[in-house]
Scaffold this active site. Sequence first.
Site, mmCIF file in Angstrom:
data_model
loop_
_atom_site.group_PDB
_atom_site.id
_atom_site.type_symbol
_atom_site.label_atom_id
_atom_site.label_comp_id
_atom_site.label_asym_id
_atom_site.label_seq_id
_atom_site.Cartn_x
_atom_site.Cartn_y
_atom_site.Cartn_z
ATOM 1 N N SER A 48 -13.840 -5.483 -4.203
ATOM 2 C CA SER A 48 -14.321 -6.208 -3.036
ATOM 3 C C SER A 48 -14.625 -7.662 -3.372
ATOM 4 O O SER A 48 -15.272 -7.957 -4.381
ATOM 5 C CB SER A 48 -15.593 -5.536 -2.509
ATOM 6 O OG SER A 48 -16.164 -6.348 -1.504
ATOM 7 N N HIS A 90 -5.844 0.476 8.337
ATOM 8 C CA HIS A 90 -6.554 -0.218 7.264
ATOM 9 C C HIS A 90 -6.578 -1.745 7.389
ATOM 10 O O HIS A 90 -7.355 -2.410 6.709
ATOM 11 C CB HIS A 90 -5.876 0.170 5.939
ATOM 12 C CG HIS A 90 -6.771 0.170 4.746
ATOM 13 N ND1 HIS A 90 -7.966 -0.531 4.693
ATOM 14 C CD2 HIS A 90 -6.656 0.769 3.547
ATOM 15 C CE1 HIS A 90 -8.527 -0.347 3.510
ATOM 16 N NE2 HIS A 90 -7.754 0.430 2.799
ATOM 17 N N SER A 102 -8.745 3.864 -6.216
ATOM 18 C CA SER A 102 -9.902 3.290 -5.524
ATOM 19 C C SER A 102 -11.099 4.209 -5.689
ATOM 20 O O SER A 102 -10.987 5.429 -5.543
ATOM 21 C CB SER A 102 -9.571 3.132 -4.038
ATOM 22 O OG SER A 102 -10.594 2.437 -3.394
ATOM 23 N N PRO A 134 -5.864 5.225 5.242
ATOM 24 C CA PRO A 134 -6.703 6.181 4.524
ATOM 25 C C PRO A 134 -7.446 7.079 5.513
ATOM 26 O O PRO A 134 -7.555 6.744 6.698
ATOM 27 C CB PRO A 134 -7.691 5.294 3.775
ATOM 28 C CG PRO A 134 -7.785 4.056 4.597
ATOM 29 C CD PRO A 134 -6.475 3.894 5.311
ATOM 30 N N TYR A 140 -0.493 -5.722 4.513
ATOM 31 C CA TYR A 140 -0.363 -4.832 5.668
ATOM 32 C C TYR A 140 0.708 -5.241 6.676
ATOM 33 O O TYR A 140 1.640 -4.508 6.937
ATOM 34 C CB TYR A 140 -1.721 -4.716 6.386
ATOM 35 C CG TYR A 140 -2.763 -4.051 5.517
ATOM 36 C CD1 TYR A 140 -2.611 -2.725 5.115
ATOM 37 C CD2 TYR A 140 -3.872 -4.755 5.060
ATOM 38 C CE1 TYR A 140 -3.545 -2.122 4.288
ATOM 39 C CE2 TYR A 140 -4.809 -4.151 4.231
ATOM 40 C CZ TYR A 140 -4.638 -2.834 3.854
ATOM 41 O OH TYR A 140 -5.555 -2.228 3.032
#
Length: 637
Positions: free
Chosen positions: A445, A329, A544, A103, A90
């Site tokens: 995750s 995000h 995703s 998102p 990011y």
Amino acid sequence: MPVLKREQARNTGDPSGLPKLPVPPLQPTLDMYLKCTSHLIPEEQLKKTKVIVQKFGAPGGMGEFLQKKLLERSEHTANWVYDYWLEDMYLSNRLALPVNSSPVMVFPKQNFRSQSDTLRFAAHLISGVLEYKSLIDGRALPVDYASGQLAGTPLCMDQYNKVFTSYRLPGPKTDTLVAQKSTIMPEPEHIIVACKNQFFVLDVVINFRRLNEKDLYTQLERIRKMSDIEEERLPPIGLLTSDDRTQWAEARSVLIKDSTNRDSLDMIERCLCLVCLDEPSGTELTDTNRALLMLHGGGTDKNGGNRWYDKPMQFVIGADGSCGVVCEHSPFEGTVLVQCTEYLLRYMRGSPSKLVRAASMSELPAPRRLRWKCSPDIQTFLTASADKLQRLVKNLDMNVSKFTGYGKEFIKKQKMSPDAYVQVALQFTFYRCHGRLVPTYESASIRRFQEGRVDNIRSSTPEALAFVKAMANSSKITDVEKMELLWTAIKAQTNYTILAITGMAIDNHLLGLREIAKELKLEKPELFSDTTYATSIHFILSTSQVPTTEEMFCCYGPVVPNGYGACYNPQTDHIIFCVSSFRDSAETSSDLFVKTLEGCLKEMQDLCIKCNTEAKPADSTKRMDGTTKVMKNGSNS
């Protein structure tokens, strides 16, 4: 209560009672790297890469040295990859946040009959936000537990603490994720309401009392009226936050030269969240169009300037019923966004709107309009930002569709993981559209570990390639053989998923080795300057799974110019797919991808019904006609 025990542990050095993320052993990572890339690159390149990998992993070589340094780092940090990952994923990414990074969650279309309906909905939503925030602050949220593979493990809850307290500050080379630390006596809390591209401060705590819904409604009504005053209207400064990060950092450094602007920025940067009251968009509110409106606001001529993209949570409430959440995000993952928005939708459904008599208007201080001093330089920045946003709006090719042929119930009856099955279907689709497979990203995750975020499941496995090639070569291969290949592909996908969620996948590990070399000011290892490495992290297919229990869906844009974003939400008897690409890429088409995907899902179903001996005959489901319909008006049609 177990939650309290876990929280007490948090204050004694071990943040959560959870294990630390392991550093995987070096050789298995290098072997898996070759396995994941060998079928995606030319033969000559592969030969060269094998030599480079062997040299890197040789006894006493650079790989061993960096691995040792990573293990030392792991000793002294709660999570050895967290900072590297956050910066790489990011903060150092210079692309604009809308579409490329942020998102969105799209709510069912609301049927507002009047402006007061819209404001009532907004007041009710803000009440829910304050309720949810008090649960986070009181550490009263129930602990999340893993579902899917290796279900039942407790998950790290750290990300929730950042939902309403963080801010992404733009920088010339890299951004900063700023976290507000609460003090003993916090200032009155406030949210920012965006209306007609103007920003207003709405204090939600006045004289130590949280505003009730009636108060909030009153204040929103005042804001609406203030936004209508033409002569008070200021330029749409929010547009600057939609620009690429370096450009916005430059514009911000000009803005803060003026004290009025500094004060306005400070109020926005310290707010809990944004509530964006949007004007009607004038478009038919199909699922696809609502997704587009959430992703970019429809551009400068619609609601593109009615945003502040650096804030983690922006709740969008359109007068035409187009509602949802835009999420910055970097502080948290999609699952946290889902938990928060599902709580809000349940809150609004379960607690009737409490617009009872309370404080009269005179008792509440008026909301405050944020002021801006716009120099000619700022006007120039605004013109450029508006132009870039318009280009992004025109470029985004989105298709939200509902596959109704079957859903996760049918897949589970085949004794297969729905996620693995859909991932194989996406590979099949890409192969049918493009005649090859490409590096694919599926987020996994790693919240089983302290401060865990995600690693990557590399879904374009050699096993998936063998299956899709067999499906394309129908005459020479029997259905029974194809079924075996499907099973092998599903198992490979499932096994890689388990590697990823247990901290043993390759992407974070390779990133750690690369970044620690940079940190030690060593020459970049050849492994990371090799073309294969660049190819392996150019994710043409970014995917995703974001399942929801409420009627809503998540979507995002592609992460590379010639790629697809593919977000999916498997339900009992249908699957929602949100596929995005860019129109200026000659290689991609979202409509073609979705149409092909439907066909591939039907072929996989036919194959399972004919040949899957794992599913008991009584379990096999008669195939229905799986046409795709775009949902309208939030219904399941």
